[in-house]
Design a protein around this motif. Structure first.
Motif, PDB file in Angstrom:
ATOM      1  N   GLU A  15      42.067  26.645  44.566  1.00 53.78           N
ATOM      2  CA  GLU A  15      40.807  26.533  44.387  1.00 53.78           C
ATOM      3  C   GLU A  15      40.708  25.729  43.134  1.00 53.78           C
ATOM      4  OE1 GLU A  15      38.225  27.981  46.031  1.00 53.78           O
ATOM      5  OE2 GLU A  15      39.240  28.447  47.303  1.00 53.78           O
ATOM      6  N   THR A 176      26.208  30.413  49.456  1.00 49.65           N
ATOM      7  CA  THR A 176      26.642  31.951  48.708  1.00 49.65           C
ATOM      8  C   THR A 176      27.217  32.875  49.763  1.00 49.65           C
ATOM      9  OG1 THR A 176      24.616  31.298  47.106  1.00 49.65           O
ATOM     10  CG2 THR A 176      26.114  33.532  47.286  1.00 49.65           C
ATOM     11  N   ALA A 179      31.073  31.954  50.308  1.00 46.35           N
ATOM     12  CA  ALA A 179      31.652  31.762  48.999  1.00 46.35           C
ATOM     13  C   ALA A 179      31.907  33.479  48.962  1.00 46.35           C
ATOM     14  CB  ALA A 179      30.980  31.351  47.614  1.00 46.35           C
ATOM     15  N   TYR A 180      31.406  34.263  49.450  1.00 48.61           N
ATOM     16  CA  TYR A 180      31.465  35.464  49.193  1.00 48.61           C
ATOM     17  C   TYR A 180      32.982  35.684  50.320  1.00 48.61           C
ATOM     18  CZ  TYR A 180      27.405  37.642  46.179  1.00 48.61           C
ATOM     19  OH  TYR A 180      27.349  37.809  44.848  1.00 48.61           O
ATOM     20  N   PHE A 183      35.617  35.150  49.389  1.00 46.46           N
ATOM     21  CA  PHE A 183      36.685  35.992  48.243  1.00 46.46           C
ATOM     22  C   PHE A 183      36.545  37.411  48.587  1.00 46.46           C
ATOM     23  CE2 PHE A 183      35.442  39.559  45.290  1.00 46.46           C
ATOM     24  CZ  PHE A 183      36.021  39.902  43.892  1.00 46.46           C
ATOM     25  N   GLU A 215      36.578  34.181  39.651  1.00 49.16           N
ATOM     26  CA  GLU A 215      36.397  34.279  41.339  1.00 49.16           C
ATOM     27  C   GLU A 215      35.256  34.285  41.399  1.00 49.16           C
ATOM     28  OE1 GLU A 215      37.637  32.134  43.878  1.00 49.16           O
ATOM     29  OE2 GLU A 215      39.120  31.842  41.788  1.00 49.16           O
ATOM     30  N   TYR A 216      35.168  35.893  41.139  1.00 51.37           N
ATOM     31  CA  TYR A 216      33.357  36.467  41.643  1.00 51.37           C
ATOM     32  C   TYR A 216      32.382  36.117  40.706  1.00 51.37           C
ATOM     33  CZ  TYR A 216      30.835  41.212  42.084  1.00 51.37           C
ATOM     34  OH  TYR A 216      29.362  41.636  42.152  1.00 51.37           O
ATOM     35  N   ARG A 218      32.305  33.456  39.998  1.00 46.20           N
ATOM     36  CA  ARG A 218      31.772  31.685  39.568  1.00 46.20           C
ATOM     37  C   ARG A 218      30.344  32.413  41.129  1.00 46.20           C
ATOM     38  NH1 ARG A 218      37.210  28.404  41.149  1.00 46.20           N
ATOM     39  NH2 ARG A 218      35.724  26.794  41.253  1.00 46.20           N
ATOM     40  N   ILE A 219      30.765  33.306  41.201  1.00 45.10           N
ATOM     41  CA  ILE A 219      29.624  33.184  43.304  1.00 45.10           C
ATOM     42  C   ILE A 219      28.673  33.366  42.730  1.00 45.10           C
ATOM     43  CG2 ILE A 219      28.751  34.096  45.089  1.00 45.10           C
ATOM     44  CD1 ILE A 219      32.571  34.171  45.451  1.00 45.10           C
ATOM     45  N   ARG A 222      25.349  32.830  40.152  1.00 43.60           N
ATOM     46  CA  ARG A 222      24.579  31.399  40.907  1.00 43.60           C
ATOM     47  C   ARG A 222      23.748  32.544  41.658  1.00 43.60           C
ATOM     48  NH1 ARG A 222      29.583  28.952  39.637  1.00 43.60           N
ATOM     49  NH2 ARG A 222      28.973  26.825  39.301  1.00 43.60           N
ATOM     50  N   ASP A 223      23.962  33.209  42.336  1.00 42.24           N
ATOM     51  CA  ASP A 223      23.251  34.190  43.363  1.00 42.24           C
ATOM     52  C   ASP A 223      22.093  34.907  43.087  1.00 42.24           C
ATOM     53  OD1 ASP A 223      23.013  36.499  44.855  1.00 42.24           O
ATOM     54  OD2 ASP A 223      24.762  37.490  45.244  1.00 42.24           O
ATOM     55  N   GLY A 237      28.228  39.802  50.202  1.00 44.83           N
ATOM     56  CA  GLY A 237      27.803  40.422  48.664  1.00 44.83           C
ATOM     57  C   GLY A 237      27.524  41.689  48.602  1.00 44.83           C
TER      58      GLY A 237
END
Length: 283
Positions: A15, A176, A179-180, A183, A215-216, A218-219, A222-223, A237
């Protein structure tokens, strides 16, 4: 190194993450609850397990100090870094979002604001999304920012399908959600290994914990964390938060034990445990 940790390290290395960003995660997740100051050698031991050299870590720490996020002190030949005042409020807000923030119930309507482009930063910071130029929406009950002179405020809503369609236009839910999903793919094997009874060394518990939260966050930062009623069906999510909470709880004993034994302050004293970490993801 445990078999469960190796795939996580491979994922993180693939990443586009930077050392200073992982340091921020370490402080927010593990050091701030223990007072906010730690010996550079403690951080170096964590990063050695990740596979990064002392020189890379020192450079990243110096950058954070130059940018006003950390304060450096020395005791003999040893360097210690404390979270600076600039970061305290930022860390407080981020902690609430990462570990505590759950979706609110839907009030059945949206707050809608028609505003000039100059209002965009304030509206985004308040949680509003934009389905069209000059139009901003948020779930009913969201408090608009101050300083919206001349803006028009309305209430809007429709049936379940219309509400979901509006949310999909207002926020980047596809990105989003993807991205989840990534993860979940990256950390589901760790959950499976822990469920199967595989044990990790204490330092590996801390490294896995930090990288998972890295990692979590970073998502989730922005959620917009919207009510379930206006999210797509089977929103990933929800599963991501459940996985994160379960694995975090499993890693806490070993990771906190390592910090108890190895994390020291500028006086050489062990950093006191932070009891709030045991309450994370409880709500």
């Amino acid at each position: 190194m445990s078999r469960a940790l190796a795939p996580i390290l491979d994922h993180v290395r693939a990443e586009p993450s930077r050392t200073w960003s992982i340091i921020v995660t370490i402080y927010g997740d593990a050091i701030v609850p223990r007072g906010g100051s730690v010996w550079l050698g403690t951080l170096a031991a964590i990063f050695q397990r990740i596979g990064l050299s002392d020189g890379v870590v020192r450079t990243a720490m110096s950058r954070l100090a130059s940018d006003g996020w950390l304060e450096r002190t020395k005791a003999g030949r040893n360097a210690y870094y404390r979270l600076a005042g600039k970061g305290e409020e930022t860390f407080r807000r981020a902690t609430a979002q990462i570990y505590s923030r759950t979706a609110p119930p839907f009030a059945g309507h949206f707050e809608m604001i028609l505003a000039e482009p100059a209002a965009r930063p304030a509206l985004e910071a308040a949680g509003f999304g934009s389905p069209a130029p000059g139009v901003w929406v948020a779930p009913g009950g969201t408090v608009p920012p101050d300083g919206l002179e001349g803006a028009v405020r309305l209430s809007a809503g429709g049936d379940a399908a219309a509400n979901r369609a509006l949310a999909a236009r207002a926020w980047p839910l596809d990105a989003t959600g993807a991205a989840y999903a990534r993860f979940l793919d990256a950390f589901a094997p760790l959950r499976a290994a822990l469920d199967a009874g595989q044990t990790l060394a204490d330092l590996d518990c801390l490294v896995a914990r930090v990288l998972m939260i890295h990692e979590y966050r970073r998502i989730v930062l922005r959620d917009p964390v919207l009510p379930a009623e206006i999210l797509p069906q089977d929103w990933p999510g929800t599963a991501a938060r459940a996985l994160c909470a379960q694995v975090y709880g499993a890693l806490l004993p070993g990771s906190e034990r390592w910090l108890d034994q190895h994390a020291v302050d500028a006086d050489g004293a062990p950093l006191p445990p932070g009891p709030e970490v045991w309450r994370r993801f409880a709500a």
